[in-house]
Design an enzyme around this catalytic site. Structure first.
Site, short mmCIF file in Angstrom:
data_model
loop_
_atom_site.label_atom_id
_atom_site.label_comp_id
_atom_site.label_asym_id
_atom_site.label_seq_id
_atom_site.Cartn_x
_atom_site.Cartn_y
_atom_site.Cartn_z
N SER A 180 0.80 -1.23 0.00
CA SER A 180 0.00 0.00 0.00
C SER A 180 0.83 1.28 0.00
CB SER A 180 -0.94 0.00 1.20
OG SER A 180 -0.22 -0.18 2.40
N HIS A 208 -4.95 -3.08 -3.17
CA HIS A 208 -4.49 -2.18 -4.23
C HIS A 208 -4.27 -2.86 -5.59
CE1 HIS A 208 -4.05 1.10 -1.38
NE2 HIS A 208 -3.61 0.18 -0.55
N LYS A 239 -11.44 1.13 -2.71
CA LYS A 239 -10.36 1.75 -3.49
C LYS A 239 -10.75 1.78 -4.97
CE LYS A 239 -7.41 1.31 0.34
NZ LYS A 239 -6.70 0.44 1.27
C1 LIG Z 1 -6.82 0.26 2.65
C2 LIG Z 1 -6.32 -1.08 3.00
C3 LIG Z 1 -7.07 -1.93 3.81
C4 LIG Z 1 -8.33 -1.49 4.48
O1 LIG Z 1 -9.37 -1.33 3.59
P1 LIG Z 1 -10.58 -0.34 3.93
O2 LIG Z 1 -11.68 -0.81 3.07
O3 LIG Z 1 -10.10 1.03 3.62
O4 LIG Z 1 -10.86 -0.51 5.39
C5 LIG Z 1 -6.59 -3.20 4.01
N1 LIG Z 1 -5.42 -3.62 3.48
C6 LIG Z 1 -4.68 -2.81 2.71
C7 LIG Z 1 -3.39 -3.32 2.14
C8 LIG Z 1 -5.09 -1.51 2.47
O5 LIG Z 1 -4.33 -0.69 1.74
#
Ligand SMILES: *Cc1c(COP(=O)(O)O)cnc(C)c1O
Length: 388
Positions: A180, A208, A239
């Protein structure tokens, strides 16, 4: 001790260390250009990678579902009933992922903190990449399993740790698919081989990679062409999908067990109907519009090449996440502030989100950035570099 005393002490410590964070007000949708704290800036800090949160079909689906079913889901899915929109979304997620079944959670954070304690417990071992996301770290803590950290993407280190720990009841390897804060891709083919040879489970967090990599954007496992039905894939709808929610994709048995055991699934209210319909519509657009992914990665390549030419140090990312390495937290904040004055918003990321000494700007592009916006951003970075 009065509450105020220690609050003030902690507050001052954060400020002195350059680690204080504050909220900025956004007064527009997460498009290529936004209004941030009253100023027009190019947005290089969004995970709305494909621009789907403002896609007309996605918005229309959210509106229609809200009109039909109301704004809330009124209770937990097991008790208050499971909206049919969940069934549709989970079926389509499983299809996209190529798994038997899928289960949606309130967020990716809730998914990780719920799944991991179901998969492993006190007598088990977790092997976790040192740069895994905080929600994985918290899930590991909740599970009470023993945890060993392997060096970032170091499969040999992972294998050695597995060989010397064959006494545990169950063993679970966890890795981000795309990291991330670094934007690099985990060597999943090799990790899967080691997992198979060592008879360990593998959980991939594809927050991602989903929507970006692999056939139809189905993610990092597909990107490597792995036929791994036993890989447990989690991800987020927050995302590239542009909405909110987390998911797990895997076997029917796994999903049924999670429905019965995952505390962050059982003891919380279901997502709003509009959110479910939006995610399903966004999934359709994602799968049927490869040019969004192509445009996203082209924007990333253009910006990456330009930033390196200008003289910035970038960590070796292969994706839409471009880490501009700056070192000390104060320096990252200073550069981010200078960029804001030039009309570019790229968030400074500091410990504990990244290791000490590796504070950075986490620059992300979107498929919806126009050439003009990308070039404005490049000019902003060039101006700031000259003034440093
Ligand atoms: C953003 C993220 C999460 C959490 O996801 P949300 O839906 O924003 O709670 C989990 N793992 C990774 C690698 C992330 O980047």
């Amino acid at each position: 001790m009065h509450t105020d005393d220690w609050l003030q002490t902690e507050y001052t410590e954060l400020k002195d260390a350059g680690l204080f964070r504050h909220l900025r007000t956004v007064m527009s949708a997460p498009s290529g250009t936004i209004n941030l704290d009253g100023r027009e800036v190019i947005l290089l800090g969004s995970n709305n990678y494909l621009g789907l949160s403002t896609h007309p079909q996605v918005i229309a689906a959210a509106v229609a579902a809200t009109e039909e079913f109301g704004t809330g889901s009124s209770g937990s899915r097991l008790i208050s009933g499971n909206n049919e929109l969940y069934t549709t979304l989970e079926t389509n997620l499983a299809k996209t992922k190529g798994t038997e079944a899928a289960l949606v959670f309130s967020s990716g954070y809730a998914a990780n903190t719920s799944i991991i304690p179901v998969l492993v417990g006190e007598n088990d071992l977790i092997l976790s990449d040192e740069l895994n996301h905080a929600s994985i770290i918290d899930g590991c803590r909740l599970s009470r399993a023993t945890k060993k950290i392997y060096r970032h993407c170091d499969v040999e280190h992972l294998q050695n740790l597995l060989i010397e720990s064959s006494d545990f009841r169950r063993r679970l390897i966890i890795t981000d698919g795309v990291f991330s804060m670094d934007g690099d891709i985990a060597p999943l083919s090799d990790i899967y081989k080691v997992a198979t040879n060592q008879n360990a489970m593998l959980l991939v967090d594809d927050a991602h990679g989903f929507g970006v990599l692999g056939k139809d954007g189905s993610g990092t496992v597909a990107h490597f062409g792995i036929q791994g039905e036993d890989i447990i894939q989690m991800g987020t709808l927050s995302k590239a999908i542009g909405g909110l929610g987390g998911y797990v994709a895997g076997s029917r048995t796994l999903i049924d067990l999670l429905i019965n055991r995952a505390r962050g699934f059982i003891f919380t209210t279901g997502l709003p109907p509009g959110t479910l319909a939006a995610a399903d519509a966004a999934l359709k657009v994602m799968r049927s519009t490869p040019k969004l992914r192509q445009r996203l990665l082209k924007n990333a390549e253009t910006l990456k090449t330009a930033l390196i030419d200008i003289g910035y140090t970038l960590l070796p990312s292969q994706t839409q996440i471009l880490p501009v390495l700056l070192g000390e937290p104060q320096r990252a904040t200073e550069v981010a502030e200078a960029l804001l004055l030039k009309g570019v918003y790229a968030p400074a990321i500091r410990p504990p989100a990244v290791p000490t000494g590796s504070s950075r700007l986490r620059v992300t592009v979107m498929a919806t950035h126009t050439d003009v916006e990308i070039h404005k951003a490049i000019n902003g970075f060039a101006d700031v570099q000259r003034s440093l």
